[in-house]
Design a protein around this motif. Structure first.
Motif, PDB file in Angstrom:
ATOM      1  N   THR A 155       0.855  -1.171   0.000  1.00 28.65           N
ATOM      2  CA  THR A 155       0.000   0.000   0.000  1.00 28.65           C
ATOM      3  C   THR A 155       0.894   1.223   0.000  1.00 28.65           C
ATOM      4  OG1 THR A 155      -1.663  -1.180   1.277  1.00 28.65           O
ATOM      5  CG2 THR A 155      -1.830   1.220   1.231  1.00 28.65           C
ATOM      6  N   ILE A 156       0.653   2.100  -0.939  1.00 28.82           N
ATOM      7  CA  ILE A 156       1.430   3.330  -1.045  1.00 28.82           C
ATOM      8  C   ILE A 156       0.465   4.479  -0.882  1.00 28.82           C
ATOM      9  CG2 ILE A 156       2.883   4.721  -2.552  1.00 28.82           C
ATOM     10  CD1 ILE A 156       3.606   2.062  -3.977  1.00 28.82           C
ATOM     11  N   SER A 157       0.802   5.389   0.016  1.00 29.39           N
ATOM     12  CA  SER A 157      -0.072   6.537   0.213  1.00 29.39           C
ATOM     13  C   SER A 157       0.769   7.802   0.192  1.00 29.39           C
ATOM     14  CB  SER A 157      -0.829   6.417   1.539  1.00 29.39           C
ATOM     15  OG  SER A 157       0.080   6.371   2.607  1.00 29.39           O
ATOM     16  N   THR A 158       0.094   8.906   0.028  1.00 30.33           N
ATOM     17  CA  THR A 158       0.767  10.190  -0.020  1.00 30.33           C
ATOM     18  C   THR A 158      -0.119  11.221   0.639  1.00 30.33           C
ATOM     19  OG1 THR A 158       1.850  11.778  -1.491  1.00 30.33           O
ATOM     20  CG2 THR A 158      -0.175  10.762  -2.285  1.00 30.33           C
ATOM     21  N   SER A 159       0.485  12.309   1.041  1.00 30.34           N
ATOM     22  CA  SER A 159      -0.309  13.402   1.593  1.00 30.34           C
ATOM     23  C   SER A 159       0.334  14.708   1.160  1.00 30.34           C
ATOM     24  CB  SER A 159      -0.391  13.310   3.117  1.00 30.34           C
ATOM     25  OG  SER A 159       0.907  13.451   3.676  1.00 30.34           O
ATOM     26  N   GLY A 160      -0.437  15.715   1.144  1.00 32.77           N
ATOM     27  CA  GLY A 160       0.086  17.012   0.736  1.00 32.77           C
ATOM     28  C   GLY A 160      -0.225  17.305  -0.715  1.00 32.77           C
ATOM     29  N   GLU A 161      -0.273  18.570  -1.005  1.00 28.96           N
ATOM     30  CA  GLU A 161      -0.613  19.005  -2.353  1.00 28.96           C
ATOM     31  C   GLU A 161       0.453  18.561  -3.349  1.00 28.96           C
ATOM     32  OE1 GLU A 161      -1.259  23.200  -4.710  1.00 28.96           O
ATOM     33  OE2 GLU A 161      -1.535  23.153  -2.547  1.00 28.96           O
ATOM     34  N   ARG A 162       0.012  17.911  -4.414  1.00 30.23           N
ATOM     35  CA  ARG A 162       0.852  17.441  -5.521  1.00 30.23           C
ATOM     36  C   ARG A 162       1.978  16.521  -5.059  1.00 30.23           C
ATOM     37  NH1 ARG A 162       1.404  23.083  -8.112  1.00 30.23           N
ATOM     38  NH2 ARG A 162       3.600  22.578  -7.996  1.00 30.23           N
ATOM     39  N   SER A 163       1.757  15.770  -4.006  1.00 32.56           N
ATOM     40  CA  SER A 163       2.751  14.803  -3.537  1.00 32.56           C
ATOM     41  C   SER A 163       2.620  13.532  -4.362  1.00 32.56           C
ATOM     42  CB  SER A 163       2.518  14.459  -2.066  1.00 32.56           C
ATOM     43  OG  SER A 163       2.687  15.598  -1.271  1.00 32.56           O
ATOM     44  N   PRO A 164       3.687  13.106  -5.015  1.00 32.92           N
ATOM     45  CA  PRO A 164       3.603  11.877  -5.813  1.00 32.92           C
ATOM     46  C   PRO A 164       3.626  10.638  -4.921  1.00 32.92           C
ATOM     47  CG  PRO A 164       5.807  12.773  -5.926  1.00 32.92           C
ATOM     48  CD  PRO A 164       4.986  13.747  -5.133  1.00 32.92           C
ATOM     49  N   ALA A 165       2.971   9.594  -5.358  1.00 33.64           N
ATOM     50  CA  ALA A 165       2.977   8.319  -4.636  1.00 33.64           C
ATOM     51  C   ALA A 165       3.520   7.258  -5.579  1.00 33.64           C
ATOM     52  CB  ALA A 165       1.566   7.953  -4.173  1.00 33.64           C
ATOM     53  N   VAL A 166       4.685   6.729  -5.284  1.00 33.07           N
ATOM     54  CA  VAL A 166       5.314   5.718  -6.111  1.00 33.07           C
ATOM     55  C   VAL A 166       5.917   4.648  -5.222  1.00 33.07           C
ATOM     56  CG1 VAL A 166       5.857   7.311  -7.995  1.00 33.07           C
ATOM     57  CG2 VAL A 166       7.523   6.934  -6.197  1.00 33.07           C
ATOM     58  N   GLN A 167       6.016   3.440  -5.748  1.00 31.78           N
ATOM     59  CA  GLN A 167       6.665   2.373  -4.982  1.00 31.78           C
ATOM     60  C   GLN A 167       8.176   2.469  -5.129  1.00 31.78           C
ATOM     61  OE1 GLN A 167       5.416  -1.620  -5.817  1.00 31.78           O
ATOM     62  NE2 GLN A 167       6.882  -2.498  -4.405  1.00 31.78           N
ATOM     63  N   TYR A 168       8.650   2.539  -6.365  1.00 29.47           N
ATOM     64  CA  TYR A 168      10.077   2.666  -6.637  1.00 29.47           C
ATOM     65  C   TYR A 168      10.273   3.864  -7.548  1.00 29.47           C
ATOM     66  CZ  TYR A 168      10.124  -2.174  -5.095  1.00 29.47           C
ATOM     67  OH  TYR A 168       9.959  -3.329  -4.383  1.00 29.47           O
ATOM     68  N   ASN A 169      11.311   4.624  -7.306  1.00 30.07           N
ATOM     69  CA  ASN A 169      11.606   5.748  -8.175  1.00 30.07           C
ATOM     70  C   ASN A 169      13.088   5.723  -8.503  1.00 30.07           C
ATOM     71  OD1 ASN A 169      11.445   8.174  -9.575  1.00 30.07           O
ATOM     72  ND2 ASN A 169      12.043   9.325  -7.760  1.00 30.07           N
ATOM     73  N   TYR A 170      13.384   5.615  -9.782  1.00 28.75           N
ATOM     74  CA  TYR A 170      14.777   5.581 -10.220  1.00 28.75           C
ATOM     75  C   TYR A 170      15.148   6.829 -11.012  1.00 28.75           C
ATOM     76  CZ  TYR A 170      14.163   0.766  -8.853  1.00 28.75           C
ATOM     77  OH  TYR A 170      13.876  -0.371  -8.135  1.00 28.75           O
ATOM     78  N   ALA A 171      14.307   7.818 -10.959  1.00 35.27           N
ATOM     79  CA  ALA A 171      14.575   9.047 -11.704  1.00 35.27           C
ATOM     80  C   ALA A 171      13.936  10.212 -10.967  1.00 35.27           C
ATOM     81  CB  ALA A 171      14.012   8.932 -13.113  1.00 35.27           C
ATOM     82  N   THR A 172      14.069  11.382 -11.515  1.00 37.06           N
ATOM     83  CA  THR A 172      13.518  12.570 -10.922  1.00 37.06           C
ATOM     84  C   THR A 172      12.010  12.602 -11.132  1.00 37.06           C
ATOM     85  OG1 THR A 172      15.557  13.738 -11.443  1.00 37.06           O
ATOM     86  CG2 THR A 172      13.647  15.099 -10.938  1.00 37.06           C
ATOM     87  N   ILE A 173      11.303  13.066 -10.127  1.00 42.78           N
ATOM     88  CA  ILE A 173       9.861  13.250 -10.242  1.00 42.78           C
ATOM     89  C   ILE A 173       9.607  14.751 -10.308  1.00 42.78           C
ATOM     90  CG2 ILE A 173       7.627  13.011  -9.109  1.00 42.78           C
ATOM     91  CD1 ILE A 173       8.678  10.466  -7.805  1.00 42.78           C
ATOM     92  N   HIS A 174       8.934  15.179 -11.363  1.00 41.95           N
ATOM     93  CA  HIS A 174       8.613  16.600 -11.529  1.00 41.95           C
ATOM     94  C   HIS A 174       7.151  16.797 -11.192  1.00 41.95           C
ATOM     95  CE1 HIS A 174      12.418  17.589 -13.469  1.00 41.95           C
ATOM     96  NE2 HIS A 174      12.327  16.409 -14.068  1.00 41.95           N
ATOM     97  N   THR A 175       6.886  17.726 -10.283  1.00 38.73           N
ATOM     98  CA  THR A 175       5.503  17.998  -9.900  1.00 38.73           C
ATOM     99  C   THR A 175       5.010  19.314 -10.472  1.00 38.73           C
ATOM    100  OG1 THR A 175       6.212  19.115  -7.872  1.00 38.73           O
ATOM    101  CG2 THR A 175       5.768  16.736  -7.732  1.00 38.73           C
ATOM    102  N   GLY A 176       5.845  19.960 -11.267  1.00 45.47           N
ATOM    103  CA  GLY A 176       5.452  21.241 -11.853  1.00 45.47           C
ATOM    104  C   GLY A 176       6.062  22.397 -11.123  1.00 45.47           C
ATOM    105  N   ASP A 177       6.665  22.165  -9.975  1.00 43.46           N
ATOM    106  CA  ASP A 177       7.334  23.223  -9.247  1.00 43.46           C
ATOM    107  C   ASP A 177       8.638  23.590  -9.965  1.00 43.46           C
ATOM    108  OD1 ASP A 177       5.407  23.192  -7.280  1.00 43.46           O
ATOM    109  OD2 ASP A 177       6.454  21.689  -6.102  1.00 43.46           O
TER     110      ASP A 177
END
Length: 143
Positions: free
Chosen positions: A118-140
Protein backbone atom coordinates in the motif's frame (compact mmCIF):
# COMPACT_ATOMS: atom_id res chain seq x y z
CA UNK A 1 2.05 -39.02 -2.20
CA UNK A 2 -1.17 -37.40 -3.40
CA UNK A 3 -1.08 -33.65 -4.03
CA UNK A 4 -4.26 -31.61 -3.58
CA UNK A 5 -4.31 -29.66 -6.85
CA UNK A 6 -6.97 -27.22 -5.60
CA UNK A 7 -4.97 -26.27 -2.51
CA UNK A 8 -1.69 -26.11 -4.43
CA UNK A 9 -3.23 -23.90 -7.12
CA UNK A 10 -4.62 -21.60 -4.42
CA UNK A 11 -1.15 -21.38 -2.88
CA UNK A 12 0.67 -20.78 -6.18
CA UNK A 13 -1.66 -18.22 -7.78
CA UNK A 14 -0.37 -15.20 -5.80
CA UNK A 15 3.15 -15.91 -7.08
CA UNK A 16 1.93 -16.17 -10.66
CA UNK A 17 -0.06 -12.96 -10.25
CA UNK A 18 2.96 -11.14 -8.79
CA UNK A 19 5.08 -12.26 -11.73
CA UNK A 20 2.52 -11.11 -14.29
CA UNK A 21 2.15 -7.77 -12.52
CA UNK A 22 5.93 -7.40 -12.31
CA UNK A 23 6.82 -8.47 -15.84
CA UNK A 24 3.64 -8.09 -17.85
CA UNK A 25 3.48 -10.24 -20.96
CA UNK A 26 7.27 -10.72 -20.81
CA UNK A 27 6.79 -12.99 -17.78
CA UNK A 28 7.17 -16.02 -20.04
CA UNK A 29 10.49 -14.82 -21.46
CA UNK A 30 13.61 -16.76 -20.51
CA UNK A 31 15.45 -13.67 -19.29
CA UNK A 32 15.33 -13.02 -15.56
CA UNK A 33 16.21 -9.71 -14.01
CA UNK A 34 18.49 -9.61 -10.99
CA UNK A 35 16.47 -6.66 -9.78
CA UNK A 36 13.26 -8.71 -9.54
CA UNK A 37 12.36 -9.90 -6.09
CA UNK A 38 12.14 -13.54 -5.05
CA UNK A 39 8.35 -13.66 -5.29
CA UNK A 40 8.30 -12.44 -8.88
CA UNK A 41 11.19 -14.74 -9.84
CA UNK A 42 9.36 -17.71 -8.31
CA UNK A 43 6.14 -16.79 -10.13
CA UNK A 44 7.99 -16.38 -13.41
CA UNK A 45 9.67 -19.77 -12.97
CA UNK A 46 6.31 -21.33 -12.08
CA UNK A 47 4.53 -19.90 -15.13
CA UNK A 48 7.34 -20.86 -17.52
CA UNK A 49 7.24 -24.41 -16.12
CA UNK A 50 3.44 -24.68 -16.29
CA UNK A 51 3.29 -23.34 -19.84
CA UNK A 52 6.22 -25.45 -21.00
CA UNK A 53 8.29 -22.37 -21.84
CA UNK A 54 11.17 -23.63 -19.68
CA UNK A 55 11.76 -26.63 -21.95
CA UNK A 56 12.03 -26.95 -25.68
CA UNK A 57 8.42 -27.99 -26.18
CA UNK A 58 7.48 -28.10 -29.81
CA UNK A 59 3.81 -28.79 -29.11
CA UNK A 60 2.50 -27.33 -25.87
CA UNK A 61 -0.84 -28.74 -24.77
CA UNK A 62 -4.07 -26.82 -25.22
CA UNK A 63 -4.14 -26.25 -21.45
CA UNK A 64 -0.62 -24.78 -21.52
CA UNK A 65 -1.56 -22.49 -24.39
CA UNK A 66 -4.73 -21.41 -22.56
CA UNK A 67 -2.65 -20.51 -19.50
CA UNK A 68 -0.21 -18.54 -21.67
CA UNK A 69 -3.14 -16.64 -23.21
CA UNK A 70 -4.45 -15.80 -19.74
CA UNK A 71 -0.99 -14.53 -18.76
CA UNK A 72 -1.03 -12.15 -21.74
CA UNK A 73 -4.59 -11.05 -20.94
CA UNK A 74 -3.69 -10.41 -17.29
CA UNK A 75 -0.66 -8.40 -18.32
CA UNK A 76 -3.06 -5.92 -19.92
CA UNK A 77 -5.53 -5.95 -17.01
CA UNK A 78 -3.62 -7.04 -13.87
CA UNK A 79 -6.39 -6.01 -11.46
CA UNK A 80 -9.14 -7.96 -13.26
CA UNK A 81 -10.53 -10.30 -10.59
CA UNK A 82 -12.13 -12.55 -13.21
CA UNK A 83 -8.77 -13.15 -14.89
CA UNK A 84 -7.19 -13.96 -11.52
CA UNK A 85 -9.88 -16.59 -11.01
CA UNK A 86 -9.30 -17.99 -14.51
CA UNK A 87 -5.56 -18.13 -13.80
CA UNK A 88 -6.13 -20.10 -10.58
CA UNK A 89 -8.52 -22.53 -12.30
CA UNK A 90 -6.10 -23.12 -15.18
CA UNK A 91 -3.22 -23.74 -12.78
CA UNK A 92 -5.43 -26.18 -10.86
CA UNK A 93 -6.38 -28.04 -14.04
CA UNK A 94 -2.76 -28.41 -15.13
CA UNK A 95 -1.73 -29.69 -11.69
CA UNK A 96 -4.69 -32.09 -11.43
CA UNK A 97 -4.01 -33.48 -14.91
CA UNK A 98 -0.35 -34.17 -14.17
CA UNK A 99 0.34 -35.50 -10.64
CA UNK A 100 4.09 -35.67 -11.35
CA UNK A 101 4.13 -31.99 -12.27
CA UNK A 102 2.12 -31.16 -9.13
CA UNK A 103 4.51 -33.17 -6.94
CA UNK A 104 7.52 -31.51 -8.55
CA UNK A 105 6.20 -27.98 -8.02
CA UNK A 106 4.90 -28.79 -4.53
CA UNK A 107 8.48 -29.60 -3.56
CA UNK A 108 9.89 -26.27 -4.71
CA UNK A 109 10.97 -24.01 -1.85
CA UNK A 110 8.87 -20.89 -1.78
CA UNK A 111 9.81 -17.35 -0.92
CA UNK A 112 7.73 -15.63 1.69
CA UNK A 113 4.12 -15.10 0.67
CA UNK A 114 3.67 -12.01 -1.49
CA UNK A 115 2.53 -9.08 0.55
CA UNK A 116 0.07 -6.47 -0.54
CA UNK A 117 1.84 -3.17 -0.92
CA UNK A 118 0.00 0.00 0.00
CA UNK A 119 1.43 3.33 -1.04
CA UNK A 120 -0.07 6.54 0.21
CA UNK A 121 0.77 10.19 -0.02
CA UNK A 122 -0.31 13.40 1.59
CA UNK A 123 0.09 17.01 0.74
CA UNK A 124 -0.61 19.00 -2.35
CA UNK A 125 0.85 17.44 -5.52
CA UNK A 126 2.75 14.80 -3.54
CA UNK A 127 3.60 11.88 -5.81
CA UNK A 128 2.98 8.32 -4.64
CA UNK A 129 5.31 5.72 -6.11
CA UNK A 130 6.67 2.37 -4.98
CA UNK A 131 10.08 2.67 -6.64
CA UNK A 132 11.61 5.75 -8.17
CA UNK A 133 14.78 5.58 -10.22
CA UNK A 134 14.57 9.05 -11.70
CA UNK A 135 13.52 12.57 -10.92
CA UNK A 136 9.86 13.25 -10.24
CA UNK A 137 8.61 16.60 -11.53
CA UNK A 138 5.50 18.00 -9.90
CA UNK A 139 5.45 21.24 -11.85
CA UNK A 140 7.33 23.22 -9.25
CA UNK A 141 10.44 25.13 -10.21
CA UNK A 142 13.68 23.20 -9.95
CA UNK A 143 16.76 24.92 -8.58
Amino acid sequence: MSIDAVQLAQELTPYATAAITGYGAAVLARVESDAADATVNFGQRLLRHLTGRDASLDNPTAEQEALATTVFDMANAPEDADLKTVLRVQIRRLLAADPDLAADIAGWPRPTTPATITISTSGERSPAVQYNYATIHTGDRTF
